[in-house]
Motif scaffolding. Structure first.
Motif, PDB file in Angstrom:
ATOM      1  N   ILE A 212       0.999  -1.350  -0.049  1.00  0.00           N
ATOM      2  CA  ILE A 212       0.153  -0.194   0.005  1.00  0.00           C
ATOM      3  C   ILE A 212       0.932   1.254   0.097  1.00  0.00           C
ATOM      4  CG2 ILE A 212      -2.022   1.315   1.254  1.00  0.00           C
ATOM      5  CD1 ILE A 212      -2.749  -1.677   0.499  1.00  0.00           C
ATOM      6  N   ALA A 213       1.147   1.839  -1.204  1.00  0.00           N
ATOM      7  CA  ALA A 213       2.140   2.914  -1.337  1.00  0.00           C
ATOM      8  C   ALA A 213       2.100   4.024  -0.073  1.00  0.00           C
ATOM      9  CB  ALA A 213       1.932   3.543  -2.724  1.00  0.00           C
ATOM     10  N   SER A 214       0.889   4.482   0.093  1.00  0.00           N
ATOM     11  CA  SER A 214       0.708   5.457   1.163  1.00  0.00           C
ATOM     12  C   SER A 214       1.339   5.195   2.433  1.00  0.00           C
ATOM     13  CB  SER A 214      -0.901   5.857   1.417  1.00  0.00           C
ATOM     14  OG  SER A 214      -1.623   4.785   1.774  1.00  0.00           O
ATOM     15  N   LYS A 215       1.413   3.929   2.784  1.00  0.00           N
ATOM     16  CA  LYS A 215       2.208   3.596   4.187  1.00  0.00           C
ATOM     17  C   LYS A 215       3.492   2.807   4.033  1.00  0.00           C
ATOM     18  CE  LYS A 215      -0.550  -0.615   5.649  1.00  0.00           C
ATOM     19  NZ  LYS A 215       0.475  -1.594   5.421  1.00  0.00           N
ATOM     20  N   ASP A 216       3.759   2.218   2.707  1.00  0.00           N
ATOM     21  CA  ASP A 216       4.860   0.994   2.507  1.00  0.00           C
ATOM     22  C   ASP A 216       5.910   1.684   1.748  1.00  0.00           C
ATOM     23  OD1 ASP A 216       3.465  -0.942   4.043  1.00  0.00           O
ATOM     24  OD2 ASP A 216       2.487  -1.586   2.184  1.00  0.00           O
ATOM     25  N   TYR A 217       5.638   2.732   0.966  1.00  0.00           N
ATOM     26  CA  TYR A 217       6.854   3.320   0.117  1.00  0.00           C
ATOM     27  C   TYR A 217       7.736   3.893   0.815  1.00  0.00           C
ATOM     28  CZ  TYR A 217       8.390   4.781  -4.457  1.00  0.00           C
ATOM     29  OH  TYR A 217       8.765   4.794  -5.765  1.00  0.00           O
ATOM     30  N   ILE A 218       7.467   4.742   1.953  1.00  0.00           N
ATOM     31  CA  ILE A 218       8.390   5.197   2.998  1.00  0.00           C
ATOM     32  C   ILE A 218       9.347   4.129   3.352  1.00  0.00           C
ATOM     33  CG2 ILE A 218       7.036   5.073   5.003  1.00  0.00           C
ATOM     34  CD1 ILE A 218       8.280   8.077   5.439  1.00  0.00           C
ATOM     35  N   LYS A 219       8.848   3.023   3.696  1.00  0.00           N
ATOM     36  CA  LYS A 219       9.579   1.927   4.450  1.00  0.00           C
ATOM     37  C   LYS A 219      10.963   1.401   3.363  1.00  0.00           C
ATOM     38  CE  LYS A 219       5.619  -0.266   6.719  1.00  0.00           C
ATOM     39  NZ  LYS A 219       4.585  -1.184   6.731  1.00  0.00           N
ATOM     40  N   ILE A 220      10.483   1.586   2.156  1.00  0.00           N
ATOM     41  CA  ILE A 220      11.507   1.195   1.154  1.00  0.00           C
ATOM     42  C   ILE A 220      12.481   2.345   1.146  1.00  0.00           C
ATOM     43  CG2 ILE A 220      12.108   0.752  -1.285  1.00  0.00           C
ATOM     44  CD1 ILE A 220       9.420  -0.762  -1.238  1.00  0.00           C
ATOM     45  N   THR A 232      25.112   6.264  -6.113  1.00  0.00           N
ATOM     46  CA  THR A 232      23.910   5.681  -6.592  1.00  0.00           C
ATOM     47  C   THR A 232      22.876   6.328  -7.284  1.00  0.00           C
ATOM     48  OG1 THR A 232      24.184   4.013  -5.044  1.00  0.00           O
ATOM     49  CG2 THR A 232      22.204   3.975  -6.074  1.00  0.00           C
ATOM     50  N   THR A 233      22.196   5.842  -8.583  1.00  0.00           N
ATOM     51  CA  THR A 233      21.215   6.463  -8.883  1.00  0.00           C
ATOM     52  C   THR A 233      19.942   5.869  -8.480  1.00  0.00           C
ATOM     53  OG1 THR A 233      22.493   7.406 -10.599  1.00  0.00           O
ATOM     54  CG2 THR A 233      20.179   7.353 -11.269  1.00  0.00           C
ATOM     55  N   VAL A 234      19.004   6.563  -8.022  1.00  0.00           N
ATOM     56  CA  VAL A 234      17.526   5.772  -7.937  1.00  0.00           C
ATOM     57  C   VAL A 234      16.520   6.188  -8.798  1.00  0.00           C
ATOM     58  CG1 VAL A 234      15.888   5.739  -6.105  1.00  0.00           C
ATOM     59  CG2 VAL A 234      18.176   5.570  -5.268  1.00  0.00           C
ATOM     60  N   LEU A 235      16.004   5.308  -9.400  1.00  0.00           N
ATOM     61  CA  LEU A 235      14.722   5.728  -9.949  1.00  0.00           C
ATOM     62  C   LEU A 235      13.329   5.378  -9.317  1.00  0.00           C
ATOM     63  CD1 LEU A 235      12.814   6.395 -12.691  1.00  0.00           C
ATOM     64  CD2 LEU A 235      13.535   4.155 -13.387  1.00  0.00           C
ATOM     65  N   ALA A 236      12.755   6.373  -8.737  1.00  0.00           N
ATOM     66  CA  ALA A 236      11.566   5.869  -7.954  1.00  0.00           C
ATOM     67  C   ALA A 236      10.238   6.365  -8.614  1.00  0.00           C
ATOM     68  CB  ALA A 236      11.637   6.736  -6.655  1.00  0.00           C
ATOM     69  N   CYS A 237       9.537   5.319  -8.773  1.00  0.00           N
ATOM     70  CA  CYS A 237       7.993   5.692  -9.606  1.00  0.00           C
ATOM     71  C   CYS A 237       6.840   5.535  -8.714  1.00  0.00           C
ATOM     72  CB  CYS A 237       8.301   4.503 -10.541  1.00  0.00           C
ATOM     73  SG  CYS A 237       9.588   4.395 -11.670  1.00  0.00           S
ATOM     74  N   ILE A 238       5.827   6.138  -9.125  1.00  0.00           N
ATOM     75  CA  ILE A 238       4.552   5.931  -8.613  1.00  0.00           C
ATOM     76  C   ILE A 238       3.231   6.343  -9.593  1.00  0.00           C
ATOM     77  CG2 ILE A 238       4.430   8.102  -7.472  1.00  0.00           C
ATOM     78  CD1 ILE A 238       3.033   4.714  -6.090  1.00  0.00           C
ATOM     79  N   ASN A 239       2.431   5.493  -9.749  1.00  0.00           N
ATOM     80  CA  ASN A 239       1.405   5.755 -10.560  1.00  0.00           C
ATOM     81  C   ASN A 239       0.094   5.947  -9.901  1.00  0.00           C
ATOM     82  OD1 ASN A 239      -0.321   6.345 -12.796  1.00  0.00           O
ATOM     83  ND2 ASN A 239       0.272   4.380 -13.815  1.00  0.00           N
TER      84      ASN A 239
END
Ligand SMILES: C[S@@+](CC[C@H](N)C(=O)[O-])C[C@H]1O[C@@H](n2cnc3c(N)ncnc32)[C@H](O)[C@@H]1O
Length: 281
Positions: A212-220, A232-239
């Motif tokens: 669940i992006a709203s609560k789990d994205y931050i954990k990553i 390091t390069t990070v590609l972070a996506c969300i749709n």
């Protein structure tokens, strides 16, 4: 209008002919050209009979098959020809194996520009591909010369298609790992091959019981320092319309040393798409 949509020029490459989401007309409809297959998806049961008869009437002869998917009940049927068993979608010359009976057929065309970007920066790099699905990023990273790639997804069947995708493109799978982990529970395992030069995060917005992006994205995001080094390069996506670009930048910059660099534009056919692909380093 449908006549014009269906008669756009195409090649063997995948092309989204119509992306209804966010549009005033046919907002429940998408239409794709997949080589000689026309693929139509209904997200709601609206005007279906009428639209299907127009499609039959106006689809050019170059389409040997016309496949319809009802997303609202996951029914798939054919309007012309058989449902192909060995179809592939082609993106910049790379093939993706397609299964029309799955809810998601194995290929997301809105990531095209992001995959091209990863190909450009991949030479000799160690890549962590989180939420790898059918390993699209891995195909482009390997073609771009990546030295090691770890594809992580909890779906074993998606990873198995991912492995096949490397084979059908004659891409060597030496030093490519396929890890069937729940990412939220496997940070210790991800760390074993760290630090990575490129980290890709392309999760679902809301997958019940999984992410669940709203609560789990931050954990990553909070684990990034353990998985990365200073270049390091990070590609972070969300749709998602609700999860904004600003929010993704804020959670990344306030929990790590990564700084937002740029947004990769979506392919222009995906009008009104809520996909954000952000580069941090
Ligand atoms: C949006 S798709 C990823 C698309 C992919 N990056 C691409 O380029 O085609 C989301 C994927 O996340 C996976 N997934 C969802 N929750 C997960 C979790 N907690 N751990 C691992 N994989 C997960 C699903 O199995 C699915 O394959």
């Amino acid at each position: 209008m449908l006549k014009e949509i269906l008669n756009q020029s195409t090649t063997e490459e995948f092309k989204r002919l119509y992306h209804g989401r966010g549009e005033k007309t046919y907002e429940f409809l998408t239409i794709d050209s997949i080589n000689d297959i026309l693929f139509v998806q209904f997200y709601e049961n609206i005007n279906e009979t009428e639209i299907l008869s127009e499609i039959k009437k106006y689809a050019p002869d170059k389409y040997k098959n016309i496949i319809i998917k009802r997303r609202y009940n996951n029914e798939t049927f054919s309007l012309k020809g058989e449902i192909p068993q060995n179809a592939t979608a082609v993106e910049n010359g790379i093939k993706f194996k397609i299964n029309f009976f799955n809810q998601n057929i194995g290929y997301f065309g809105d990531m095209k520009n992001s995959r091209a970007y990863i190909e450009k920066i991949a030479e000799n790099k160690k890549v962590l591909n989180l939420f790898a699905y059918t390993c699209g990023f891995s195909l482009f990273a390997r073609r771009g010369g990546a030295e090691f790639i770890a594809n992580v997804d909890m779906s074993k069947s998606a990873l198995s298609t991912g492995m096949t995708n490397h084979q059908i493109n004659s891409l060597d799978i030496k030093n490519i790992a396929f890890w069937p982990y729940n990412i939220l529970k496997a940070f210790a395992k991800l760390k074993r091959k760290a630090p990575y030069d490129i980290i890709i995060i392309d999760p679902p917005t809301h997958q019940k019981g999984s992410f669940i992006a709203s609560k789990d994205y931050i954990k990553i995001i909070k684990k990034l320092p353990l998985l990365s080094h200073e270049n390091t390069t990070v590609l972070a996506c969300i749709n998602s319309p609700k999860f904004t670009k600003e929010e993704l930048i804020k959670i990344t910059e306030s929990n790590t040393a990564f700084k937002f660099q740029k947004q990769i534009p979506n392919p222009e056919e995906y009008t009104n798409s809520t996909l954000k692909s952000l580069i941090f380093s």
